[in-house]
Design a protein around this motif. Structure first.
Motif, mmCIF file in Angstrom:
data_model
loop_
_atom_site.group_PDB
_atom_site.id
_atom_site.type_symbol
_atom_site.label_atom_id
_atom_site.label_comp_id
_atom_site.label_asym_id
_atom_site.label_seq_id
_atom_site.Cartn_x
_atom_site.Cartn_y
_atom_site.Cartn_z
ATOM 1 N N ALA A 16 12.254 3.215 -6.057
ATOM 2 C CA ALA A 16 13.549 3.181 -4.985
ATOM 3 C C ALA A 16 13.316 3.843 -3.696
ATOM 4 C CB ALA A 16 14.549 3.942 -5.694
ATOM 5 N N ARG A 17 12.236 4.497 -3.532
ATOM 6 C CA ARG A 17 11.964 5.461 -2.461
ATOM 7 C C ARG A 17 10.779 4.603 -1.401
ATOM 8 N NH1 ARG A 17 10.104 9.815 -4.795
ATOM 9 N NH2 ARG A 17 10.885 9.017 -6.878
ATOM 10 N N THR A 18 10.420 3.534 -2.071
ATOM 11 C CA THR A 18 9.665 2.781 -1.089
ATOM 12 C C THR A 18 10.262 2.179 0.156
ATOM 13 O OG1 THR A 18 8.677 1.579 -3.392
ATOM 14 C CG2 THR A 18 8.038 0.696 -1.418
ATOM 15 N N ARG A 19 9.763 2.470 1.270
ATOM 16 C CA ARG A 19 10.321 2.104 2.378
ATOM 17 C C ARG A 19 9.659 0.867 3.060
ATOM 18 N NH1 ARG A 19 9.505 7.454 2.737
ATOM 19 N NH2 ARG A 19 7.642 7.252 4.056
ATOM 20 N N TYR A 20 8.244 0.541 2.906
ATOM 21 C CA TYR A 20 7.736 -0.855 3.305
ATOM 22 C C TYR A 20 8.347 -2.108 2.571
ATOM 23 C CZ TYR A 20 4.566 -0.362 -0.779
ATOM 24 O OH TYR A 20 4.296 -0.480 -1.890
ATOM 25 N N GLU A 21 8.219 -3.057 3.083
ATOM 26 C CA GLU A 21 8.645 -4.248 2.528
ATOM 27 C C GLU A 21 7.795 -4.914 1.942
ATOM 28 O OE1 GLU A 21 12.013 -5.304 1.669
ATOM 29 O OE2 GLU A 21 12.950 -3.358 2.579
ATOM 30 N N VAL A 22 8.135 -6.246 1.180
ATOM 31 C CA VAL A 22 7.241 -6.890 0.552
ATOM 32 C C VAL A 22 5.898 -7.536 1.498
ATOM 33 C CG1 VAL A 22 6.646 -9.041 -0.904
ATOM 34 C CG2 VAL A 22 8.699 -7.656 -1.203
ATOM 35 N N PRO A 23 6.397 -8.249 2.618
ATOM 36 C CA PRO A 23 5.233 -8.483 3.575
ATOM 37 C C PRO A 23 4.263 -7.549 3.835
ATOM 38 C CG PRO A 23 7.416 -9.487 4.399
ATOM 39 C CD PRO A 23 7.608 -8.239 3.063
ATOM 40 N N ALA A 24 4.981 -6.258 4.253
ATOM 41 C CA ALA A 24 3.765 -5.321 4.671
ATOM 42 C C ALA A 24 2.661 -4.881 3.509
ATOM 43 C CB ALA A 24 4.697 -3.917 4.829
ATOM 44 N N ALA A 25 3.370 -5.192 2.266
ATOM 45 C CA ALA A 25 2.512 -5.005 0.964
ATOM 46 C C ALA A 25 1.226 -6.108 0.997
ATOM 47 C CB ALA A 25 3.195 -4.655 -0.143
ATOM 48 N N MET A 26 1.810 -7.284 1.278
ATOM 49 C CA MET A 26 0.835 -8.284 1.043
ATOM 50 C C MET A 26 0.055 -8.456 2.287
ATOM 51 S SD MET A 26 3.594 -11.314 -0.196
ATOM 52 C CE MET A 26 2.404 -12.291 -0.756
ATOM 53 N N PHE A 27 0.370 -8.092 3.430
ATOM 54 C CA PHE A 27 -0.741 -8.045 4.527
ATOM 55 C C PHE A 27 -1.203 -6.613 4.793
ATOM 56 C CE2 PHE A 27 1.929 -11.723 5.341
ATOM 57 C CZ PHE A 27 0.913 -12.451 5.532
ATOM 58 N N ARG A 28 -1.001 -5.491 3.830
ATOM 59 C CA ARG A 28 -1.661 -4.135 3.992
ATOM 60 C C ARG A 28 -1.345 -3.557 5.276
ATOM 61 N NH1 ARG A 28 -5.487 -2.860 0.082
ATOM 62 N NH2 ARG A 28 -6.661 -1.806 1.163
ATOM 63 N N MET A 29 -0.300 -3.591 5.747
ATOM 64 C CA MET A 29 0.340 -3.063 6.928
ATOM 65 C C MET A 29 0.003 -1.639 6.995
ATOM 66 S SD MET A 29 1.363 -5.579 8.659
ATOM 67 C CE MET A 29 3.119 -6.168 9.425
ATOM 68 N N PRO A 30 -0.162 -0.852 8.292
ATOM 69 C CA PRO A 30 -0.399 0.825 8.113
ATOM 70 C C PRO A 30 0.434 1.197 7.390
ATOM 71 C CG PRO A 30 -0.674 -0.478 10.422
ATOM 72 C CD PRO A 30 -0.343 -1.238 9.443
ATOM 73 N N ASN A 31 2.001 1.021 7.453
ATOM 74 C CA ASN A 31 2.845 1.529 6.721
ATOM 75 C C ASN A 31 2.512 1.599 5.472
ATOM 76 O OD1 ASN A 31 3.638 -0.964 6.738
ATOM 77 N ND2 ASN A 31 5.974 -0.324 6.723
ATOM 78 N N TYR A 32 2.322 0.300 4.795
ATOM 79 C CA TYR A 32 1.995 0.262 3.533
ATOM 80 C C TYR A 32 1.107 1.210 3.023
ATOM 81 C CZ TYR A 32 -0.608 -1.924 -0.414
ATOM 82 O OH TYR A 32 -1.115 -2.254 -1.342
ATOM 83 N N LEU A 33 -0.015 1.085 3.623
ATOM 84 C CA LEU A 33 -1.509 1.952 3.283
ATOM 85 C C LEU A 33 -0.758 3.192 3.260
ATOM 86 C CD1 LEU A 33 -4.021 -0.061 5.278
ATOM 87 C CD2 LEU A 33 -3.827 0.035 2.686
ATOM 88 N N ARG A 34 -0.297 3.843 4.318
ATOM 89 C CA ARG A 34 0.219 5.158 4.253
ATOM 90 C C ARG A 34 0.848 5.403 3.135
ATOM 91 N NH1 ARG A 34 3.691 5.609 8.189
ATOM 92 N NH2 ARG A 34 2.432 4.399 9.494
ATOM 93 N N GLU A 35 1.997 4.846 2.736
ATOM 94 C CA GLU A 35 3.044 5.103 1.905
ATOM 95 C C GLU A 35 2.333 5.156 0.646
ATOM 96 O OE1 GLU A 35 7.120 3.896 0.812
ATOM 97 O OE2 GLU A 35 6.677 3.373 3.081
ATOM 98 N N GLU A 36 1.481 4.082 0.354
ATOM 99 C CA GLU A 36 0.703 4.159 -1.066
ATOM 100 C C GLU A 36 -0.114 5.384 -1.412
ATOM 101 O OE1 GLU A 36 0.591 1.929 -3.806
ATOM 102 O OE2 GLU A 36 2.428 1.350 -3.197
#
Lengths: 363, 301, 255
Positions: free
Chosen positions: C105-125
């Motif tokens: 529930a606290r995930t802030r990145y969206e699905v496309p960010a995950a699929m394209f490994r955007m910086p915010n996804y990497l940081r949050e993960e």
């Protein structure tokens, strides 16, 4: 079998002995090398047309199996209508390249616009994925299987009834745009994107629905959002596969996307292994090649698929790879070494601060 | 008006066959919660059994009256089909009883396709006619034409359904079936032979489908694909009525019979039939997943 | 103002009244126990609070939010987490993944960010990975982080369930018979653990428990349910001497 494993272990040890930078570059380099081969070998006449076609089918089937695995393997739902989404993608992409692009005066750019047609076909298929996603909020298991089946039948029936796109006679006039190189690129892109999704919080959400949907909502997973994501993404890639398929056989009709096609994809998923992208690559390859090898059997080869499916379910229900993954498909930061180094970091941080007793007795 | 009555009669005839096949889906689901996707193809195989047995009996015919040949063929077909279903249960489904339910459903799908492709490979795709057991007699009654075959189909189906309803509600076997369906863990503790009851259910469902197959073959041609064509429609019938519910299957069969006959009357072409039937199914599943006569199953937390 | 406020909570299963007129005011930091014989409606109360069931009647307010009609995942995001009577881990997933899912529930990145490994996804993960491992380390499960959950011994599975609930970062923790199936040694350890997480994470806790030792040992206040009715309420000492409770519940236990 043991000899094979020993050999594999030696290969691995050899690989581990490389310097880190070289190891990092190994998989990307291999991918580029394969791309060059996919580009050059058909041109150079090393691969004849038949071999090219088999390779293309293998690629299309990998995309289909991997995307269906997202729903059936990772989310644990049972979709039997994947060919329905494939059909949407195939028809939309074909209509674009045959009618729309020439009419918009883009006729000569069609080979360059092919990816656009595929993406739009995928998008259309993804949109129709919602048809299945919404019922899945309330309906699960067997009943959802029936929903997907009904969806497959409806798509086929609708296509049969639209005369403008040929009705039951089918649709033709597509150029042979699907090449080994194109399929290769799409396979790599598909697997890469799906892998990234699977190893994200959304991916874990998908897995948690398979494991225990109620428990998953009780640890804050928005199961609706996850289901929509899963169905839309899976049908998007099915649509891409459909577009590629249409532009290799150059003639599609509603019967190409019947429940039989869906079953073929199911066999690949369960043969390769649920919850494993590597499994889908393996399953699609083995099954496609197997059916080609069985070509001399003529009608009888269609008996093999179903029989294989039954035997698989009885003797190896999780498939060859069952929930395991090839190492190169696991993101680097998720591998054991990375986890271990974080643990080490935490341990050092904790020791630097005041020592906290584990599990109590702080009083 | 006469046209309408004529269509209703056709719908009843078709609906009877759907209902008979739907019963097999529903009984198996009721007892082991398995969607037996192979059932449509078991039905298909039954028509071929009827074809070969019927042809054999008639060609050697010792000038038996039509009704005797008909009954002999039907009994033989029922027996052979029941045997097939029991064997499928024993070798394909039973090993999976402890496995996740999806495995069994996929297996059923595989068995169905296997039967279909096997028939295709051995017998070929050409449509065939069942031998004529009776001369067709057509009656006309105030402008409505109906044949003796139609009457036989509707009457036999009605008798079979009544009989089944009685078996399930009034006999020991029926009681045991209901017990297994209710709780397959407690039933054996009460002395119910679960495995045998499950086999009986498959046998019963398949023999009823065989009756449906014979009746169907008296009017229409048979081919290896009809397991899908007719089987899916029967399956929708079962779901529409409420899968697991015997009376629901009968009701669903008649509803689908009416859908099939009246779609071309209302919509421009008969090719919309599948669309109407499957859309009906989809809508129903979304709003009332347990069917018209079925009951919702509460999920335990 | 109480953190959790329940008024007139009533729930029917068909014709069966599982909970009737249940009331509760819980101050922040309080540890309340709910006891009662099997089928008294204890778990149903948890299911009503967490949105698994919708109450037939009654109000549930948590931190000023009305919980009735909200989905379970929304309620968890408001700060309520729970464990289950029978362990409900994600059996085939790793221990680490079990805990990380609670960050959904606290995930802030969206699905496309995950699929394209955007910086915010990497940081949050990376952040989630570290926090989850930190929690596992605190709970003494770090060594098993990459194990499949079902391969943990029973006691550790219970502990992982609590860890997973804590990863939701709750203010209110609902524990449903955490000591079920434990031996006396494990129970003592569990009591220590509950005391400790309560302090460490600044938690308000409701505890359903059959083991009287646990409830009497750590709860400040106890409610006794029987056939869906609240038959007694008070401090452990008061409950132990309440004649109705002894009759309905302790009586049987004592013999």
């Amino acid at each position: 079998m043991n000899a094979l494993r020993a050999f594999w272990n030696r290969v691995r040890l050899f690989y581990e002995s490389w310097p880190p930078l070289l190891r990092r570059l190994f998989v990307p380099a291999l991918l580029v090398l394969f791309f060059i081969l996919a580009l050059v070998l058909p041109q150079a006449g090393v691969l004849n047309l038949y071999q090219q076609q088999v390779l293309i089918y293998v690629g299309i089937n990998i995309i289909l199996a991997a995307s269906l695995n997202l729903v059936n393997g990772y989310m644990g739902e049972f979709s039997v209508g994947h060919a329905g989404f494939m059909a949407v993608g195939a028809y939309v992409a074909s209509i674009l390249t045959v009618w729309a692009f020439p009419r918009w005066g883009l006729g000569e750019y069609i080979p360059y616009l092919f990816p656009v047609a595929l993406l739009l076909g995928g998008a259309a298929a993804g949109l129709t994925g919602l048809v299945v996603a919404f019922p899945s909020f309330r309906t699960r298991g067997d009943y959802l299987a029936i929903v997907t089946l009904a969806w497959n039948m409806i798509v086929k029936s609708v296509l049969e009834n639209i005369d403008a796109i040929g009705g039951p006679r089918g649709f033709m006039g597509m150029q042979k745009l699907t090449t080994v190189a194109w399929v290769y690129v799409w396979v790599v892109v598909t697997i890469y994107l799906l892998r990234n999704l699977v190893y994200s919080n959304y991916g874990r959400g998908i897995l948690s629905i398979r494991e225990d949907e109620i428990a998953s909502s009780l640890v804050s997973v928005d199961t609706r959002k996850v289901k929509i994501t899963t169905f839309v993404v899976a049908s998007f890639f099915a649509g891409i596969a459909g577009g590629l398929f249409a532009h290799i056989i150059q003639f599609i009709n509603p019967r190409s996307f019947s429940i039989l096609k869906s079953t073929d994809v199911l066999v690949m998923v369960y043969l390769g292994g649920i919850g494993s992208l590597g499994g889908s690559i393996l399953g699609a390859t083995v099954y496609t090649v197997l059916l080609e090898l069985l070509r001399p059997l003529q009608v009888w080869r269609w008996v093999v698929g179903p029989l294989l499916l039954v035997l698989l379910m009885i003797f190896r229900p999780r498939g060859i790879m069952g929930m395991r993954e090839w190492r190169f498909l696991v993101p680097r930061e998720e591998r054991s070494q990375a986890i271990a180094s974080i643990k080490e970091h935490i341990r050092r941080k904790r020791e630097a601060a005041a020592p906290v007793p584990v599990g109590g007795s702080s009083d | 008006m006469q046209g309408l009555i004529q269509q209703v009669l056709n719908a009843l005839q078709l609906g009877s066959v759907y209902a008979l096949i739907a019963l097999g889906y529903t009984m198996v689901y009721g007892i082991i919660t398995l969607i037996n996707f192979a059932h449509g193809d078991i039905f298909m195989v039954s028509t071929y059994v009827a074809f070969f047995v019927g042809t054999a009996v008639i060609s050697r015919a010792l000038h038996l009256p039509g009704i005797v040949v008909f009954i002999l063929t039907m009994l033989a077909t029922m027996f052979a089909t029941a045997l097939l279903a029991v064997l499928i249960e024993r070798f394909a489904y039973k090993p999976l009883r402890q496995a996740p339910r999806v495995s069994a459903v996929i297996t059923a799908l595989g068995v169905g396709l296997f039967l279909e492709n096997f028939t295709l490979a051995t017998i070929g795709p050409d449509p065939r006619f069942l031998p004529k057991f009776f001369p067709v007699v057509t009656f006309t009654w105030s402008g409505v034409a109906f044949s003796n075959i139609q009457i036989i189909i509707i009457a036999v189906s009605a008798v079979v359904m009544l009989l089944l309803d009685t078996i399930v509600r009034r006999t020991m076997v029926g009681m045991a079936m209901r017990a297994v369906s209710w709780d397959k863990f407690t039933a054996p503790l009460m002395g119910v032979p679960v495995d045998r009851i499950i086999s009986i259910t498959f046998a019963l469902g398949a023999s009823i489908a065989a009756i449906g197959g014979m009746l169907f073959g008296m009017v229409y041609t048979i081919d290896p694909y009809m397991g899908i064509r007719i089987g899916w429609w029967a399956f929708i019938s079962a779901v529409v009525g409420g899968i697991g519910n015997i009376r629901g299957a009968m009701l669903g069969g008649f509803i689908l019979g009416f859908v099939e006959i009246f779609t071309p009357v209302i919509l421009p072409a008969s090719t919309y039939r599948d669309f109407v039937a499957f859309s009906l199914l989809l809508v129903l599943l979304v709003f009332r997943p347990y069917g018209i006569l079925g009951r919702p199953v509460a999920q335990k937390v | 103002m109480p953190l959790l406020r329940i008024r007139g909570l009533t729930h029917f299963f068909g014709g069966l009244r599982a909970v009737h007129d249940f009331n509760l005011d819980q101050e922040p930091g309080e540890l309340i126990g709910i006891i009662g014989p099997n089928g008294a409606g204890k778990t149903t109360v948890f299911n009503l609070i967490t949105g698994v069931y919708r109450p037939t009647e009654g109000e549930i307010f948590f931190n000023g939010h009305n919980l009735v009609g909200k989905r379970p995942d929304q309620i968890v995001s408001l700060g309520i987490a729970r464990t289950f009577q029978t362990i409900r881990l994600f059996k085939n997933l790793s221990v680490l993944d079990n805990v990380r899912i609670a960050h959904f529930a606290r995930t802030r990145y969206e699905v496309p960010a995950a699929m394209f490994r955007m910086p915010n996804y990497l940081r949050e993960e990376a952040e989630v990975r570290e926090r989850a491992l930190e929690l596992l380390d605190l709970m003494g499960l770090a060594d098993q982080a990459e194990w499949v959950a079902s391969s943990l011994p029973y006691g550790l599975q219970r502990r992982l369930e609590i860890a997973r609930a804590l990863a939701c970062e709750p203010r209110l923790l609902l524990l449903d018979e955490p000591a079920a199936g434990m031996n006396p040694g494990e129970i003592a350890e569990l009591m220590e653990l509950i005391r400790w997480i309560r302090q460490q994470f600044d938690l308000t806790i409701i505890l359903i428990e059959h083991q009287m030792r646990v409830v009497m040992g750590i709860c400040e206040r106890i409610k006794v349910l029987d056939f869906g009715e609240t038959i007694a309420e008070g401090t452990p000492a008061e409950i132990q001497s309440n004649p109705r409770v002894i009759e309905a519940y302790l009586g049987e236990e004592a013999i």
